[in-house]
Design a protein around this motif. Structure first.
Motif, mmCIF file in Angstrom:
data_model
loop_
_atom_site.group_PDB
_atom_site.id
_atom_site.type_symbol
_atom_site.label_atom_id
_atom_site.label_comp_id
_atom_site.label_asym_id
_atom_site.label_seq_id
_atom_site.Cartn_x
_atom_site.Cartn_y
_atom_site.Cartn_z
ATOM 1 N N VAL A 152 47.399 27.290 36.122
ATOM 2 C CA VAL A 152 46.201 27.476 35.321
ATOM 3 C C VAL A 152 45.470 26.226 35.422
ATOM 4 O O VAL A 152 44.096 26.083 35.674
ATOM 5 N N ILE A 153 46.479 25.170 35.128
ATOM 6 C CA ILE A 153 45.278 23.733 34.969
ATOM 7 C C ILE A 153 46.177 23.006 35.980
ATOM 8 O O ILE A 153 46.997 23.029 36.586
ATOM 9 N N ASP A 154 45.809 21.605 36.084
ATOM 10 C CA ASP A 154 46.350 20.510 37.036
ATOM 11 C C ASP A 154 47.069 19.417 36.259
ATOM 12 O O ASP A 154 46.403 19.372 34.880
ATOM 13 N N PHE A 155 47.929 18.767 36.300
ATOM 14 C CA PHE A 155 48.338 17.649 35.937
ATOM 15 C C PHE A 155 48.325 16.350 36.429
ATOM 16 O O PHE A 155 48.551 16.449 37.867
ATOM 17 N N THR A 156 48.212 15.070 35.647
ATOM 18 C CA THR A 156 48.557 13.826 36.396
ATOM 19 C C THR A 156 50.008 13.927 36.480
ATOM 20 O O THR A 156 50.993 14.517 36.100
ATOM 21 N N GLN A 157 50.396 12.626 36.997
ATOM 22 C CA GLN A 157 51.812 12.311 36.950
ATOM 23 C C GLN A 157 52.385 12.114 35.644
ATOM 24 O O GLN A 157 51.758 12.009 34.690
ATOM 25 N N ASN A 158 53.535 12.201 35.364
ATOM 26 C CA ASN A 158 54.063 12.311 34.022
ATOM 27 C C ASN A 158 54.012 10.753 33.406
ATOM 28 O O ASN A 158 54.273 9.624 34.304
ATOM 29 N N TYR A 159 53.724 10.780 32.291
ATOM 30 C CA TYR A 159 53.811 9.483 31.461
ATOM 31 C C TYR A 159 54.954 9.153 30.680
ATOM 32 O O TYR A 159 55.045 8.315 29.637
ATOM 33 N N THR A 160 55.870 10.414 30.363
ATOM 34 C CA THR A 160 57.014 10.258 29.888
ATOM 35 C C THR A 160 58.398 10.838 30.556
ATOM 36 O O THR A 160 57.778 11.659 31.510
ATOM 37 N N GLN A 161 59.330 10.436 30.314
ATOM 38 C CA GLN A 161 60.411 11.251 30.937
ATOM 39 C C GLN A 161 60.623 12.421 30.280
ATOM 40 O O GLN A 161 59.922 12.708 29.170
#
Length: 243
Positions: free
Chosen positions: A101-110
């Motif tokens: 549905v949406i896009d994500f950046t790279q993760n900023y937490t594990q």
């Protein structure tokens, strides 16, 4: 004469800085404001927490002017898509279902371990046959639904806690970092030893059409990983494990 010239130069520099700031892209940062330590509303009525501090730093590095907007969790993705704000920065785990549905950046937490909170004295609870509360639309709700236990969903994190205290549920399943301070209070609620590792870490959500914005935040997140400042924030706010 030298003082006049210096003063004129200082005024010109200030004016150029103000002009540059006025031309910065304004990005509306959408968060829930109800899930400490990720995000919450402080006594001054302002968005606070790990993601407020992180988001402000990301905006600075990406040379963006950011405004903070709060939105209920159950409509946070639809209202991003409809344009009410430009990002979701709300402890949202990256999942394949959401990524459709949406896009994500790279993760900023594990991935943050999920834990169970129960009433003191109920530590021997059989989770397989228990009634477990989780916030609607979370990875924890999906996990409980697939586990065979009985799921009861609530709109807010606080309502899930109240459900255990009120006898509507035997346990809450939520991020450990959210439940631990409640358990550490030493009152009527205690966290079980069993944990679940679900989700792929937390990232910023953006509209699929906003590839340029995603790239700016990806670069800013990577720069914070590279210089260690992201790990410093993770340790400060006790959000899972550092990178």
């Amino acid at each position: 004469m030298k003082k006049i010239l210096l003063g004129t130069a200082a005024l010109a520099f200030s004016a150029s800085m103000a002009m540059a700031a006025s031309h910065m892209q304004t990005v509306r940062m959408g968060t829930e404001g109800a899930y400490p330590p990720y995000n919450f509303i402080n006594d001054a009525g302002e968005v606070d927490g790990f993601e407020r501090e992180l988001g402000d730093e990301l905006c600075k590095r990406a040379e963006l002017s950011c405004e903070w907007v709060t939105n209920d969790w159950d409509s946070i993705i639809p209202n991003l898509v409809s344009g009410n704000y430009d990002t979701i920065i709300a402890g949202m785990s990256i999942t394949d279902e959401r990524d459709e549905v949406i896009d994500f950046t790279q993760n900023y937490t594990q991935p943050d371990p999920s834990a169970y909170l129960v009433m003191t004295g109920n530590e021997g609870l059989d989770l397989g046959s228990a009634v477990i509360a989780a916030q609607t639309g979370t990875i924890q709700a999906s996990f409980v639904a697939e586990s065979g236990a009985t799921l009861v969903e609530f709109a807010t994190p606080d309502e899930t806690i109240a459900a255990v205290r009120g006898g509507e549920a035997d346990a809450v399943l939520a991020d450990k970092s959210f439940l631990k301070p409640i358990s550490d209070e030493g009152g009527d609620l205690v966290m079980l030893d069993q944990e679940e590792l679900i989700g792929g870490g937390v990232g910023l959500g953006v509209r699929e059409s906003d590839g340029e914005l995603k790239a700016k935040f990806d670069a800013a997140i990577q720069s914070m990983k590279d210089d260690g400042s992201l790990n410093a924030l993770i340790e400060k706010w006790e959000i899972g494990a550092p990178f």
